[in-house]
Design a protein around this motif. Structure first.
Motif, PDB file in Angstrom:
ATOM      1  N   GLN A   1       0.848  -1.199   0.000  1.00  0.00           N
ATOM      2  CA  GLN A   1       0.000   0.000   0.000  1.00  0.00           C
ATOM      3  C   GLN A   1       0.881   1.245   0.000  1.00  0.00           C
ATOM      4  N   ARG A   2       0.546   2.192  -0.840  1.00  0.00           N
ATOM      5  CA  ARG A   2       1.362   3.390  -0.989  1.00  0.00           C
ATOM      6  C   ARG A   2       0.707   4.621  -0.361  1.00  0.00           C
ATOM      7  N   MET A   3       1.564   5.506   0.088  1.00  0.00           N
ATOM      8  CA  MET A   3       1.139   6.752   0.723  1.00  0.00           C
ATOM      9  C   MET A   3       2.083   7.847   0.219  1.00  0.00           C
ATOM     10  N   THR A   4       1.570   9.056   0.019  1.00  0.00           N
ATOM     11  CA  THR A   4       2.405  10.135  -0.494  1.00  0.00           C
ATOM     12  C   THR A   4       2.318  11.366   0.395  1.00  0.00           C
ATOM     13  N   LEU A   5       3.446  12.049   0.500  1.00  0.00           N
ATOM     14  CA  LEU A   5       3.517  13.334   1.203  1.00  0.00           C
ATOM     15  C   LEU A   5       3.780  14.415   0.172  1.00  0.00           C
TER      16      LEU A   5
END
Length: 257
Positions: free
Chosen positions: A194-198
């Motif tokens: 699962q990917r998350m971005t800032l």
């Protein structure tokens, strides 16, 4: 069956394989649960793109931009590249003209109606997080180079927060266009993929409301905040409570010059 590569899996997902090829991939997936889970994530991300950016019937895309995508199809470019071009086209229109899908922010802070930061961060997340070939411009293995390059372009020291203790490893970063100049995007993933971005952007004027704000557009949840003239937005398709915990950890580490 020989283990299918990502191109074959993407073709399977897009329905581009023959019946025999699709049956062989399906049988292989039954005995490889991790690959099946990855494919499920890709399918969810594809659905998220459609949900987030369903074109409004009264807002047609300019014909000259559509022509560029049609040209790519005539040249026989891979499907994933055609999709990336189309997604990039939507992203460019969304940033440039304030155009976006029919899904409105739900359960969000009242400021979400006027803040462009969470909308742009959600758009960037949905465009780049599904990318198989190149989700970032510079990988985490070259973090020093990445930090130096982004800091030079952003004209301030920009470093990605460390979230490994929370289960999220840095994939890398990229530079994006923003309303007030360059924008940095850092991407993370957990053990399941699962990917998350800032999303880090300069604000036109310092904000006094330094607390967290929440916005949700379609399948993407966003926690965002401001500090010393900078805006930060953490985006992911995960429950709100989990995302808030990660945002709090990220905020504690961010100290721009």
């Amino acid at each position: 069956m020989i283990e299918p590569d990502e191109h074959v899996l993407q073709a399977y997902l897009d329905g581009e394989l023959t019946a025999d090829q699709a049956a062989a991939v399906a049988a292989w997936l039954e005995t490889h649960p991790q690959a099946a889970q990855k494919l499920s994530q890709w399918r969810s991300q594809d659905q998220a793109l459609r949900q987030l950016w369903a074109l409004r019937q009264k807002e047609p895309v300019p014909t000259n931009l559509l022509a560029a995508v049609r040209t790519a199809k005539r040249r026989g470019l891979p499907t994933w590249l055609q999709q990336s071009m189309a997604a990039g086209l939507v992203f460019a229109l969304g940033l440039g003209g304030g155009w976006y899908g029919q899904q409105a922010y739900q359960g969000a802070h009242p400021m979400a109606a006027v803040d462009s930061l969470p909308r742009q961060a959600a758009m960037a997340h949905v465009v780049y997080s599904p990318d198989i070939q190149r989700p970032v411009e510079i990988a985490a293995e070259q973090e020093g180079q990445m930090v130096a390059w982004l800091s030079r372009r952003m004209q301030s020291r920009i470093e990605p927060p460390r979230l490994a203790q929370a289960g999220y490893e840095l994939i890398g970063g990229r530079l994006l266009p923003g309303n007030q100049g360059p924008v940095a995007q850092f991407m993370y993933h957990d053990a399941s993929g699962q990917r998350m971005t800032l999303y880090v952007a300069r604000e036109s004027a310092p904000r006094t409301d330094n607390g967290f704000h929440f916005a949700s557009q379609g399948p993407v949840n966003v926690y965002y905040w401001w500090s010393k003239g900078w805006g930060y937005a953490l985006s992911a398709g995960m429950p709100r409570e989990r995302l808030l915990s990660l945002a709090e950890q990220a905020q504690r580490q961010i100290t721009p010059d």
